[in-house]
Design a protein around this motif. Structure first.
Motif, PDB file in Angstrom:
ATOM      1  N   THR A   1     -36.948 -13.109  -9.348  1.00 42.60           N
ATOM      2  CA  THR A   1     -37.760 -14.043  -8.562  1.00 42.60           C
ATOM      3  C   THR A   1     -37.861 -15.455  -9.132  1.00 42.60           C
ATOM      4  OG1 THR A   1     -39.765 -13.262  -9.681  1.00 42.60           O
ATOM      5  CG2 THR A   1     -39.167 -12.193  -7.595  1.00 42.60           C
ATOM      6  N   SER A   2     -37.387 -15.693 -10.341  1.00 44.60           N
ATOM      7  CA  SER A   2     -37.473 -17.054 -10.867  1.00 44.60           C
ATOM      8  C   SER A   2     -36.580 -17.978 -10.047  1.00 44.60           C
ATOM      9  CB  SER A   2     -37.051 -17.093 -12.337  1.00 44.60           C
ATOM     10  OG  SER A   2     -35.647 -16.910 -12.458  1.00 44.60           O
ATOM     11  N   GLU A   3     -36.902 -19.256 -10.062  1.00 46.68           N
ATOM     12  CA  GLU A   3     -36.130 -20.214  -9.263  1.00 46.68           C
ATOM     13  C   GLU A   3     -34.658 -20.207  -9.673  1.00 46.68           C
ATOM     14  OE1 GLU A   3     -35.510 -22.706  -6.190  1.00 46.68           O
ATOM     15  OE2 GLU A   3     -37.399 -21.725  -6.705  1.00 46.68           O
ATOM     16  N   ARG A   4     -34.421 -20.135 -10.958  1.00 44.19           N
ATOM     17  CA  ARG A   4     -33.034 -20.109 -11.429  1.00 44.19           C
ATOM     18  C   ARG A   4     -32.324 -18.838 -10.976  1.00 44.19           C
ATOM     19  NH1 ARG A   4     -30.818 -21.132 -17.617  1.00 44.19           N
ATOM     20  NH2 ARG A   4     -28.607 -20.794 -17.143  1.00 44.19           N
TER      21      ARG A   4
ATOM     22  N   THR B   1     -31.414 -19.059  -7.345  1.00 46.42           N
ATOM     23  CA  THR B   1     -30.259 -19.942  -7.209  1.00 46.42           C
ATOM     24  C   THR B   1     -28.971 -19.222  -7.600  1.00 46.42           C
ATOM     25  OG1 THR B   1     -31.605 -21.899  -7.651  1.00 46.42           O
ATOM     26  CG2 THR B   1     -29.236 -22.124  -7.946  1.00 46.42           C
TER      27      THR B   1
ATOM     28  N   ARG C   1     -32.357 -18.507   1.669  1.00 44.07           N
ATOM     29  CA  ARG C   1     -33.117 -17.724   0.682  1.00 44.07           C
ATOM     30  C   ARG C   1     -33.670 -16.431   1.290  1.00 44.07           C
ATOM     31  NH1 ARG C   1     -35.308 -21.182  -3.746  1.00 44.07           N
ATOM     32  NH2 ARG C   1     -37.014 -19.681  -3.901  1.00 44.07           N
TER      33      ARG C   1
END
Length: 263
Positions: A48-51, A54, A67
């Motif tokens: 779930t982290s933004e990185r 991505t 997303r």
């Protein structure tokens, strides 16, 4: 006889129903291979982290605006499943209109048409699956890796034992998953039009997909039972499709052009 279909990028998400039963899909001997791909895909998309999101988008070949596809993949283990004929959408499946077939024609379609998939390998239209996003060009974390070589290895021993003619309507990337051999025919749809008095032919995506859908529907309505590739070509011509053959190497699939001028 088998008809090989590509999946569609567009899919309808079921809102009710039990999750997918991998052992209940066509060719249950592929359950272990399917489980590996499903686990790796879900694990990739659960981060779930933004990185991490991505990275997942990059692996799946998706844009930042997609997303929701990652979010949907993250819950595939528990997501409601529906018949593949209801999940896959797009031009080919709209033209085929499985829901509009009834009785023996629908039974014929459900036992004859097979959809190739980066996630499931191959499923029948009656198999219950959740909506997902995972094309055959994806490379998942080890031990799965590239899905094309992964499924090529898993599908070959299972599908090679099947008998009868094969009508191959898959798009290029999915053709690499399994080569059906000499008693098969690969189809290309050519749109014919006159430009400045000159007849020109080209592969046009919309005409290609819609014609393939109409072709499968016509065979289903006729409940065709060809026993060889020659009889398959005859069946298509009897259904008023304009079929032209291109040279093919010995032991290779027949190469057929379906010529259309309008839909």
């Amino acid at each position: 006889m088998l008809i090989l279909l590509p999946p569609s990028e567009g899919k309808t998400t079921a809102t009710t129903g039990d999750p997918v039963d991998l052992a209940g899909l066509w060719l249950p001997e592929l359950a272990t291979a399917r489980t590996r791909v499903l686990h790796r895909l879900v694990a990739l998309c659960k981060r779930t982290s933004e990185r991490s999101v991505t990275d997942s988008l990059t692996v799946l070949g998706l844009s930042a605006g997609q997303r929701d596809e990652v979010t949907r993949n993250a819950v595939l283990h528990t997501a409601p499943a529906a018949p593949a004929s209801e999940v896959y959408t797009g031009v080919l499946y709209e033209a085929l209109d499985p829901a509009g077939l009834t009785g023996e024609s629908r039974e014929w379609l459900d036992r004859t048409a097979v959809v190739f998939s980066g996630l499931w390998g191959a499923v029948r239209l009656g198999d219950r699956i959740p909506a997902y996003r995972c094309s055959i060009g994806v490379t998942l974390p080890a031990p799965v890796g590239g899905l094309t070589p992964y499924w090529k290895k898993a599908l070959k021993p299972v599908l090679d034992r099947l008998e009868g003619p094969v009508l191959d309507l898959r798009s290029g990337a999915y053709v690499a998953m399994w080569a059906p051999g000499a008693q098969s025919a690969q189809v290309r749809v050519l749109h014919e039009r006159t430009v400045g008095g000159v007849v020109k032919r080209a592969v046009v995506s919309h005409f290609n997909k819609a014609t393939k859908g109409r072709l499968v529907r016509a065979l289903a309505e006729d409940r065709a039972t060809p026993e060889t590739a020659d009889e398959l070509v005859t069946a298509l011509r009897d259904l008023k499709f304009t079929v032209e053959e291109r040279p093919a190497g010995q032991g290779r699939p027949r190469q057929l052009d379906i010529v259309v001028s309008d839909l």
